[in-house]
Design a protein around this motif. Structure first.
Motif, mmCIF file in Angstrom:
data_model
loop_
_atom_site.group_PDB
_atom_site.id
_atom_site.type_symbol
_atom_site.label_atom_id
_atom_site.label_comp_id
_atom_site.label_asym_id
_atom_site.label_seq_id
_atom_site.Cartn_x
_atom_site.Cartn_y
_atom_site.Cartn_z
ATOM 1 N N SER A 197 -9.639 -1.173 -2.061
ATOM 2 C CA SER A 197 -10.915 -1.087 -2.852
ATOM 3 C C SER A 197 -10.450 -0.688 -4.237
ATOM 4 O O SER A 197 -9.842 0.255 -4.070
ATOM 5 N N GLN A 198 -10.876 -1.342 -5.057
ATOM 6 C CA GLN A 198 -10.459 -0.881 -6.596
ATOM 7 C C GLN A 198 -10.992 0.448 -6.995
ATOM 8 O O GLN A 198 -10.209 1.193 -7.578
ATOM 9 N N GLU A 199 -12.161 0.793 -6.598
ATOM 10 C CA GLU A 199 -12.860 2.284 -6.671
ATOM 11 C C GLU A 199 -11.950 3.214 -6.198
ATOM 12 O O GLU A 199 -11.634 3.972 -7.015
ATOM 13 N N ILE A 200 -11.750 3.065 -5.029
ATOM 14 C CA ILE A 200 -10.887 4.280 -4.354
ATOM 15 C C ILE A 200 -9.572 4.301 -5.013
ATOM 16 O O ILE A 200 -9.003 5.262 -5.375
ATOM 17 N N ALA A 201 -8.925 3.095 -5.207
ATOM 18 C CA ALA A 201 -7.523 3.112 -5.889
ATOM 19 C C ALA A 201 -7.636 3.807 -7.522
ATOM 20 O O ALA A 201 -6.494 4.834 -7.412
ATOM 21 N N LYS A 202 -8.686 3.585 -8.173
ATOM 22 C CA LYS A 202 -8.544 3.963 -9.459
ATOM 23 C C LYS A 202 -8.885 5.777 -9.354
ATOM 24 O O LYS A 202 -8.354 6.494 -9.756
ATOM 25 N N GLN A 203 -9.970 6.039 -8.282
ATOM 26 C CA GLN A 203 -10.441 7.400 -8.342
ATOM 27 C C GLN A 203 -9.126 8.183 -7.706
ATOM 28 O O GLN A 203 -9.045 9.263 -8.299
ATOM 29 N N THR A 204 -8.371 7.759 -6.788
ATOM 30 C CA THR A 204 -7.404 8.487 -6.021
ATOM 31 C C THR A 204 -6.295 8.545 -7.353
ATOM 32 O O THR A 204 -5.670 9.853 -7.429
ATOM 33 N N ALA A 205 -6.047 7.626 -7.950
ATOM 34 C CA ALA A 205 -4.885 7.700 -9.066
ATOM 35 C C ALA A 205 -5.337 8.623 -10.172
ATOM 36 O O ALA A 205 -4.392 9.423 -10.400
ATOM 37 N N LYS A 229 -1.462 -5.037 -5.465
ATOM 38 C CA LYS A 229 -1.219 -5.426 -6.769
ATOM 39 C C LYS A 229 -2.177 -4.760 -7.827
ATOM 40 O O LYS A 229 -1.914 -3.676 -8.677
ATOM 41 N N GLN A 230 -3.465 -4.999 -7.304
ATOM 42 C CA GLN A 230 -4.570 -4.307 -8.148
ATOM 43 C C GLN A 230 -4.631 -2.900 -8.358
ATOM 44 O O GLN A 230 -4.611 -2.255 -9.338
ATOM 45 N N ALA A 231 -4.270 -2.427 -7.101
ATOM 46 C CA ALA A 231 -4.327 -0.685 -7.084
ATOM 47 C C ALA A 231 -3.119 -0.386 -7.860
ATOM 48 O O ALA A 231 -3.349 0.719 -8.545
ATOM 49 N N THR A 232 -2.060 -1.002 -7.790
ATOM 50 C CA THR A 232 -0.796 -0.510 -8.594
ATOM 51 C C THR A 232 -1.091 -0.571 -10.078
ATOM 52 O O THR A 232 -0.864 0.102 -10.877
ATOM 53 N N ASP A 233 -1.706 -1.793 -10.285
ATOM 54 C CA ASP A 233 -2.279 -1.996 -11.691
ATOM 55 C C ASP A 233 -3.205 -0.825 -12.260
ATOM 56 O O ASP A 233 -2.736 -0.160 -13.353
ATOM 57 N N LEU A 234 -4.140 -0.374 -11.300
ATOM 58 C CA LEU A 234 -4.858 0.600 -11.680
ATOM 59 C C LEU A 234 -4.326 1.842 -11.692
ATOM 60 O O LEU A 234 -4.508 2.775 -12.666
ATOM 61 N N ALA A 235 -3.183 2.273 -10.925
ATOM 62 C CA ALA A 235 -2.439 3.556 -11.071
ATOM 63 C C ALA A 235 -1.650 3.550 -12.490
ATOM 64 O O ALA A 235 -1.680 4.442 -13.176
ATOM 65 N N PHE A 236 -0.937 2.350 -12.879
ATOM 66 C CA PHE A 236 -0.525 2.541 -14.237
ATOM 67 C C PHE A 236 -1.604 2.793 -15.358
ATOM 68 O O PHE A 236 -1.376 3.485 -16.205
ATOM 69 N N GLN A 237 -2.867 2.108 -15.004
ATOM 70 C CA GLN A 237 -3.873 2.215 -16.069
ATOM 71 C C GLN A 237 -4.153 3.718 -16.184
ATOM 72 O O GLN A 237 -4.320 4.128 -17.099
ATOM 73 N N GLY A 244 5.287 2.308 -8.392
ATOM 74 C CA GLY A 244 5.721 1.084 -8.033
ATOM 75 C C GLY A 244 4.802 0.612 -6.788
ATOM 76 O O GLY A 244 4.172 1.554 -6.146
ATOM 77 N N LYS A 245 4.725 -0.670 -6.756
ATOM 78 C CA LYS A 245 3.942 -1.187 -5.562
ATOM 79 C C LYS A 245 4.551 -1.347 -4.450
ATOM 80 O O LYS A 245 6.041 -1.831 -4.274
#
Ligand code: GUN
Ligand code: FE
Length: 429
Positions: A100-108, A131-139, A151-152
């Motif tokens: 979930s991109q939402e969870i990934a971004k919120q957690t990061a 990959k998406q979650a890693t991209d969002l962590a960079f964001q 890193g992913k």
């Protein structure tokens, strides 16, 4: 960003030495670099610079946490006293949610925010296989100013079906992320190839990672020799290799830009390979106790010439505070000395712990010219700490030398004493 900051300057020089200036002045440039660290009042010289008076406060470099998992933030405080069952029962289900991109971004977002509040200005972190979650962590790291290696996670064997990656796809995803993010914002953000550990990576995946690391000259981060159960699995999965380290060595992933976390159970031969290849070590004492893995013989590895920094390993560790990590490093080093009959492994001192949490970590990440201490031309990555909070008795003598201040901060300190956090001269907390 140009400014003069007055306060008690505390900065590492070497493992046993700290710079201590009372009162001291830190002068920063327009670009956010350090122009001067001095005991001479520089206000005449830099007349137009804004002046900030932090008398009664410590000014020290931001901390460097060289190993943690941002995706495991929700698991902080939950152990299973066994690495492999903890991974299966808690970690994999938690990391799976990063689909979930939402969870990934919120957690990061939450992770980096908490990291900065704890005074950590530079970190190296694992996301998940996504990959998406890693991209969002960079964001997220891009937005909040932290200096980070990200890193992913890569794994193509011995994990639950929903966590299993196709080898080539994993390498390709990683390569695309390198191209997008490595070196972003003048090197503030960097990519770190992240094979989880040899248990969950095939030899061909590890070899592919070694090739990618060379092609792009990027860091690799992984785990090595953390628990007995893990060692047994390695013997079963890699029967033709001399030992655990040999798997990584023959795959070509050990180099000066490789960080191996834990390194508790290493033979003399393995230590020599790490030394020969220049591989760096992340000491994670909190996680080593919390997951009941063991105690890394810090002094033995240090005397063997390895370069070592500290990692909270959240959520193998239960705290993002580098004060806690320094304390655990010291206390566990006392245990090692206590249990060793020859008493040849001297415990870590408070000065050495401070070095490991700052300049030592910078050396592991090859960032010692950029950050890790308050020195001319380095980036102004620093903390303003209200250390008077650690001294209820208003007895100024107690806090009049560096050793006592460090000791009080390490044993009694937490994020509540960190008032302000600066990165490249800019206040982020
Ligand atoms: N070994 C492989 N994966 C992990 C992890 O996520 N945490 C820790 N502490 N050790 C590991
Ligand atoms: Fe870890």
């Amino acid at each position: 960003m140009r400014a003069i900051f007055k306060g008690t300057i505390l900065s590492p020089i070497s493992k046993g030495k700290v710079l201590f200036i009372v009162p001291g002045y830190l002068v920063t440039s327009e670009q956010g670099n350090i122009l001067e660290v001095t005991s001479d009042n520089p206000r005449e010289k830099y007349k137009s610079f804004p002046f900030y008076d932090f008398s009664d406060r410590i000014i020290c470099p931001g901390f460097i946490d060289i190993h943690n998992h941002l995706s495991q933030l929700p698991l902080m405080g939950l152990s299973d006293n066994n690495l492999l069952t903890w991974l299966n029962k808690l970690v994999f289900p938690c990391e799976g949610k990063f689909k979930s991109q939402e969870i990934a971004k919120q957690t990061a977002d939450s992770f980096f925010r908490q990291l900065l509040k704890n005074g950590t200005t530079t970190t190296s972190t694992y996301v998940t296989i996504h990959k998406q979650a890693t991209d969002l962590a960079f964001q997220s790291a891009k937005e909040n100013g932290v200096r980070a290696f990200i890193g992913k996670v890569m794994m193509d064997q011995e994990v639950p079906g929903n966590m299993l990656e196709d080898t080539q796809k994993s390498l390709q995803d990683s390569e695309e992320l390198i191209e997008k993010w490595d070196g972003y914002d003048n090197g503030r953000l960097r990519y770190a190839l992240t094979p989880r550990f040899a248990v969950s990576c095939s030899f061909s995946m590890l070899k592919g990672i070694g090739d990618l690391a060379k092609k792009y000259d990027v860091y690799i981060q992984s785990h090595l020799a953390e628990s007995n159960g893990e060692l047994k699995l390695i013997q079963k999965l890699y029967p033709d290799f001399e030992n655990y380290t040999d798997v990584y060595y023959r795959a070509g992933i050990l180099s000066e830009k490789t960080i191996m976390a834990h390194c508790i159970y290493l033979s003399g031969k393995e230590i020599k390979i790490l030394r020969k290849t220049g591989t760096k070590v992340s000491h994670c004492p909190t996680a080593n106790r919390f997951l009941a893995s063991g105690i890394m013989p810090y002094r033995k590895l240090e005397q063997s010439g390895l370069t070592i920094g500290l990692g909270t390993d959240v959520a193998g560790g239960y705290s993002l505070s580098m004060f806690n990590e320094m304390k655990e490093a010291i206390e566990t080093s006392k245990m090692i000395n206590f249990l060793n009959s020859e008493k040849q492994y001297k415990p870590i001192t408070v000065e050495e712990a401070f070095y490991l949490a700052t300049l030592g970590g910078a050396k592991v990440l090859s960032l010692e010219k950029e950050t890790g201490s308050l020195e001319i031309s380095k980036s102004a990555d620093f903390l303003v700490i209200d250390y008077q909070k650690l001294n209820d008795f208003k007895n100024r003598d107690i806090l009049s030398n560096a050793r006592n201040i460090l000791s009080k901060m390490i044993y009694l300190g937490n994020k509540d004493i960190i008032e302000q956090v600066y990165l490249r001269g800019k206040r982020v907390i």
